[in-house]
Motif scaffolding. Structure first.
Motif, PDB file in Angstrom:
ATOM      1  N   ASP A  90       1.885  -5.812   6.795  1.00  0.00           N
ATOM      2  CA  ASP A  90       1.602  -4.671   5.932  1.00  0.00           C
ATOM      3  C   ASP A  90       1.555  -5.104   4.470  1.00  0.00           C
ATOM      4  O   ASP A  90       0.662  -4.709   3.712  1.00  0.00           O
ATOM      5  CB  ASP A  90       2.679  -3.599   6.142  1.00  0.00           C
ATOM      6  CG  ASP A  90       2.359  -2.302   5.434  1.00  0.00           C
ATOM      7  OD1 ASP A  90       1.844  -1.389   6.092  1.00  0.00           O
ATOM      8  OD2 ASP A  90       2.635  -2.200   4.213  1.00  0.00           O
ATOM      9  N   GLU A  91       2.514  -5.929   4.087  1.00  0.00           N
ATOM     10  CA  GLU A  91       2.569  -6.433   2.713  1.00  0.00           C
ATOM     11  C   GLU A  91       1.295  -7.206   2.369  1.00  0.00           C
ATOM     12  O   GLU A  91       0.786  -7.147   1.247  1.00  0.00           O
ATOM     13  CB  GLU A  91       3.799  -7.330   2.548  1.00  0.00           C
ATOM     14  CG  GLU A  91       3.939  -7.982   1.191  1.00  0.00           C
ATOM     15  CD  GLU A  91       4.340  -7.001   0.104  1.00  0.00           C
ATOM     16  OE1 GLU A  91       4.147  -7.343  -1.084  1.00  0.00           O
ATOM     17  OE2 GLU A  91       4.847  -5.910   0.436  1.00  0.00           O
ATOM     18  N   ILE A  93      -2.178  -4.070   3.570  1.00  0.00           N
ATOM     19  CA  ILE A  93      -2.261  -2.617   3.379  1.00  0.00           C
ATOM     20  C   ILE A  93      -2.081  -2.228   1.912  1.00  0.00           C
ATOM     21  O   ILE A  93      -1.334  -2.856   1.172  1.00  0.00           O
ATOM     22  CB  ILE A  93      -1.189  -1.917   4.258  1.00  0.00           C
ATOM     23  CG1 ILE A  93      -1.368  -2.325   5.725  1.00  0.00           C
ATOM     24  CG2 ILE A  93      -1.284  -0.399   4.119  1.00  0.00           C
ATOM     25  CD1 ILE A  93      -2.738  -2.025   6.312  1.00  0.00           C
ATOM     26  N   SER A  94      -2.778  -1.171   1.517  1.00  0.00           N
ATOM     27  CA  SER A  94      -2.706  -0.684   0.142  1.00  0.00           C
ATOM     28  C   SER A  94      -1.262  -0.453  -0.290  1.00  0.00           C
ATOM     29  O   SER A  94      -0.497   0.194   0.425  1.00  0.00           O
ATOM     30  CB  SER A  94      -3.480   0.634   0.007  1.00  0.00           C
ATOM     31  OG  SER A  94      -3.217   1.249  -1.243  1.00  0.00           O
ATOM     32  N   PRO A  95      -0.896  -0.940  -1.478  1.00  0.00           N
ATOM     33  CA  PRO A  95       0.468  -0.717  -1.958  1.00  0.00           C
ATOM     34  C   PRO A  95       0.691   0.687  -2.515  1.00  0.00           C
ATOM     35  O   PRO A  95       1.780   0.989  -2.994  1.00  0.00           O
ATOM     36  CB  PRO A  95       0.625  -1.775  -3.059  1.00  0.00           C
ATOM     37  CG  PRO A  95      -0.758  -1.979  -3.573  1.00  0.00           C
ATOM     38  CD  PRO A  95      -1.669  -1.825  -2.371  1.00  0.00           C
ATOM     39  N   SER A  96      -0.313   1.546  -2.436  1.00  0.00           N
ATOM     40  CA  SER A  96      -0.170   2.904  -2.981  1.00  0.00           C
ATOM     41  C   SER A  96       0.645   3.820  -2.069  1.00  0.00           C
ATOM     42  O   SER A  96       1.062   4.901  -2.489  1.00  0.00           O
ATOM     43  CB  SER A  96      -1.555   3.532  -3.204  1.00  0.00           C
ATOM     44  OG  SER A  96      -2.252   3.679  -1.975  1.00  0.00           O
ATOM     45  N   TYR A  97       0.852   3.412  -0.805  1.00  0.00           N
ATOM     46  CA  TYR A  97       1.623   4.239   0.113  1.00  0.00           C
ATOM     47  C   TYR A  97       3.096   4.255  -0.283  1.00  0.00           C
ATOM     48  O   TYR A  97       3.622   3.267  -0.796  1.00  0.00           O
ATOM     49  CB  TYR A  97       1.493   3.739   1.550  1.00  0.00           C
ATOM     50  CG  TYR A  97       0.089   3.762   2.111  1.00  0.00           C
ATOM     51  CD1 TYR A  97      -0.861   4.657   1.633  1.00  0.00           C
ATOM     52  CD2 TYR A  97      -0.285   2.886   3.118  1.00  0.00           C
ATOM     53  CE1 TYR A  97      -2.146   4.680   2.146  1.00  0.00           C
ATOM     54  CE2 TYR A  97      -1.577   2.899   3.646  1.00  0.00           C
ATOM     55  CZ  TYR A  97      -2.501   3.796   3.151  1.00  0.00           C
ATOM     56  OH  TYR A  97      -3.770   3.820   3.663  1.00  0.00           O
ATOM     57  N   ARG A 136      -4.735  14.728  -2.945  1.00  0.00           N
ATOM     58  CA  ARG A 136      -4.956  13.596  -3.829  1.00  0.00           C
ATOM     59  C   ARG A 136      -6.423  13.320  -4.134  1.00  0.00           C
ATOM     60  O   ARG A 136      -6.723  12.408  -4.925  1.00  0.00           O
ATOM     61  CB  ARG A 136      -4.317  12.336  -3.222  1.00  0.00           C
ATOM     62  CG  ARG A 136      -2.809  12.438  -3.017  1.00  0.00           C
ATOM     63  CD  ARG A 136      -2.261  11.161  -2.404  1.00  0.00           C
ATOM     64  NE  ARG A 136      -0.878  11.306  -1.982  1.00  0.00           N
ATOM     65  CZ  ARG A 136       0.185  11.062  -2.755  1.00  0.00           C
ATOM     66  NH1 ARG A 136       0.003  10.685  -4.002  1.00  0.00           N
ATOM     67  NH2 ARG A 136       1.403  11.200  -2.281  1.00  0.00           N
TER      68      ARG A 136
END
Length: 465
Positions: free
Chosen positions: A43-44, A47-51, A173
């Motif tokens: 994930d790191e 995946i987008s760090p905005s979650y 959003r």
């Protein structure tokens, strides 16, 4: 998180009986476990760090209110995927409906062709609508899309451009919806300029707005509504240029704050006096969450437009905008969605309504929710960290504060409580600056609720020690 292997904890309930490993969460490994660790590393990387993630739960399966992670740990889910899995995880009737529809037709696009199920679901939603019919219904894929539709429709129908929304609100959003949103600055940071024509006013958070009793609270709530007419309309905002007022009957991300009935009724009167549409965002509070189909029903107010999503399809992506029929007067091409009203999602929604009706989940939401709030009612007196306990049905907020006099938000303390609960096998989420939300599936039992309340109380004691 935890540094060593955990076992199932024994939990002493309000009746002083002891629960054994046969009932309740079952934690078998350190958290996160080895399989979860591998997922977190991926994930790191990808995946987008905005979650926003409150704790490292890596879900694999779910049944009812129980979620099992990739290491075999079993949790009691009192978040319901952010109030989404209304009938519980993988309810057999919902799963069967999804499987059946997926074997027949997955997609053809309801914007260019016709689905029988689109009409069937619309007719059923019309029967439970919180305002008199006839009604028209638009299908999208999410709560934000439902709000975007309502926003465009309000401007189209009224031929006006301005919108009134509330501080603390969360409406989504996407660019139009996030312009209405006002719960956290990060949701706006570096995205400007946002959509023009939006004015935010104070929402009646009675706990923070006044120190008196019920009468004082109602007066404060009325002052929040009357500010629109007595100040805004007389200074900066011509009422004849306002298309709609968007309001959550219970603010979700704002902290599970319940709008008092006098406030909602005054909004309705203001809208009627000035030809403004009243739009209620029921994305989180609708479809039985508060013990009624829609939270606005508790107030007796009839909206012009209702936005819904989350719990309507038990986890499948579906957003719905429902209006009085005369309001949805736009012509073909004005608004549409390729995937909106997907047959599999609609099948899930129809099955969800079946389960809520057949298993009497509106009644269960009221019964179990009332039981939980009764158990927590004296917490503001017992615990220095607890400022307020509030909610309707199974939409309950416990506000954590550092100081009962100044009402200083206890954000770090709230986050630690949620983390400790996770380590004990309970899944809660925060909302607002420092509130813990409890929003389990509508199928939750009183016994399961007692486990959750026991664990939450234990964690509050630990953090407040």
């Amino acid at each position: 998180m935890t540094t060593g292997t955990m076992t199932t904890a024994t939990i002493t309930t309000q009746t002083s009986t002891t629960r054994t490993s046969t009932f309740g969460p079952k934690i078998k490994t350190a958290l996160p476990g080895p399989n979860a660790q591998r997922v977190l590393e991926g994930d790191e990387k990808f995946i987008s760090p905005s979650y926003t993630r409150s704790y490292p739960l890596v879900a694999k399966s779910g049944r009812g209110i129980v979620v099992t992670d990739v290491d075999g740990n079993e949790f009691f889910d009192f978040s319901a995927g952010i109030a989404v899995t209304s009938t519980g995880h993988c309810h057999p009737h919902v799963v069967s409906a999804i499987q059946k529809q997926a074997g027949e037709l997955i997609h053809m696009s309801g914007t260019d062709f016709y689905y029988e199920s689109m009409v069937e679901l619309a007719a059923r939603l019309s029967k439970i609508a919180p305002m008199p019919g006839p009604h028209k219904i638009y299908y999208g894929n999410s709560g934000a899309e439902a709000v975007e539709c309502a926003l465009k429709l309000a401007r189209y129908h009224t031929k006006r451009q301005n919108i009134i929304a509330f501080l603390g609100a969360f409406h989504g959003r996407t660019m139009g919806a996030v312009s209405l949103t006002a719960s956290k600055p990060q949701q706006h940071r570096r995205f400007g300029p946002l959509m023009p024509g939006v004015t935010h006013v104070r929402y009646p958070d009675v706990y923070r707005g006044c120190n008196g009793g019920v009468d004082t609270g109602d007066a404060f709530a009325m002052s929040c509504a009357r500010f629109i007419e007595e100040k805004l309309f007389k200074t900066t905002l011509p009422p004849e240029e306002v298309a709609a007022i968007f309001v959550e009957p219970v603010q979700g991300e704002g902290g599970y704050v319940v709008a008092p009935t006098p406030f909602m009724r005054e909004l309705r009167r203001i809208c009627d006096r000035h030809g403004i549409l009243l739009v209620v965002d029921e994305v989180q509070s609708g479809i039985g969450r508060t013990g009624k189909w829609f939270a606005v029903e508790h107030t007796g107010v009839h909206p012009d437009i209702v936005c819904m999503a989350k719990g309507i399809a038990s986890g499948m992506p579906l957003g719905v905008t429902m209006s009085r029929a005369e309001v949805m007067d736009w012509v073909p091409g004005s608004h549409a969605s390729t995937f909106g009203g997907n047959p599999v999602c609609i099948a899930s929604a129809l099955a969800t309504l079946d389960v809520i009706e057949n298993e009497r989940l509106l009644e269960n939401s009221t019964k179990v929710g009332d039981h939980m709030r009764r158990r927590m009612a004296d917490w503001p007196k017992k615990y220095n960290l607890v400022g307020d306990v509030r909610g309707r049905g199974l939409m309950i907020g416990v506000e954590i504060v550092r100081d009962k006099t100044t009402l200083e938000y206890g954000a770090a303390e709230r986050d630690r409580i949620v983390e400790l609960a996770f380590e004990r096998g309970l899944l809660f989420l925060g909302c607002g600056p420092s509130t813990i939300r409890l929003c389990p599936a509508l199928v939750v039992t009183q016994e399961q609720a007692d486990v959750a309340v026991d664990v939450l109380e234990e964690c509050i004691k630990l953090v407040g020690a």
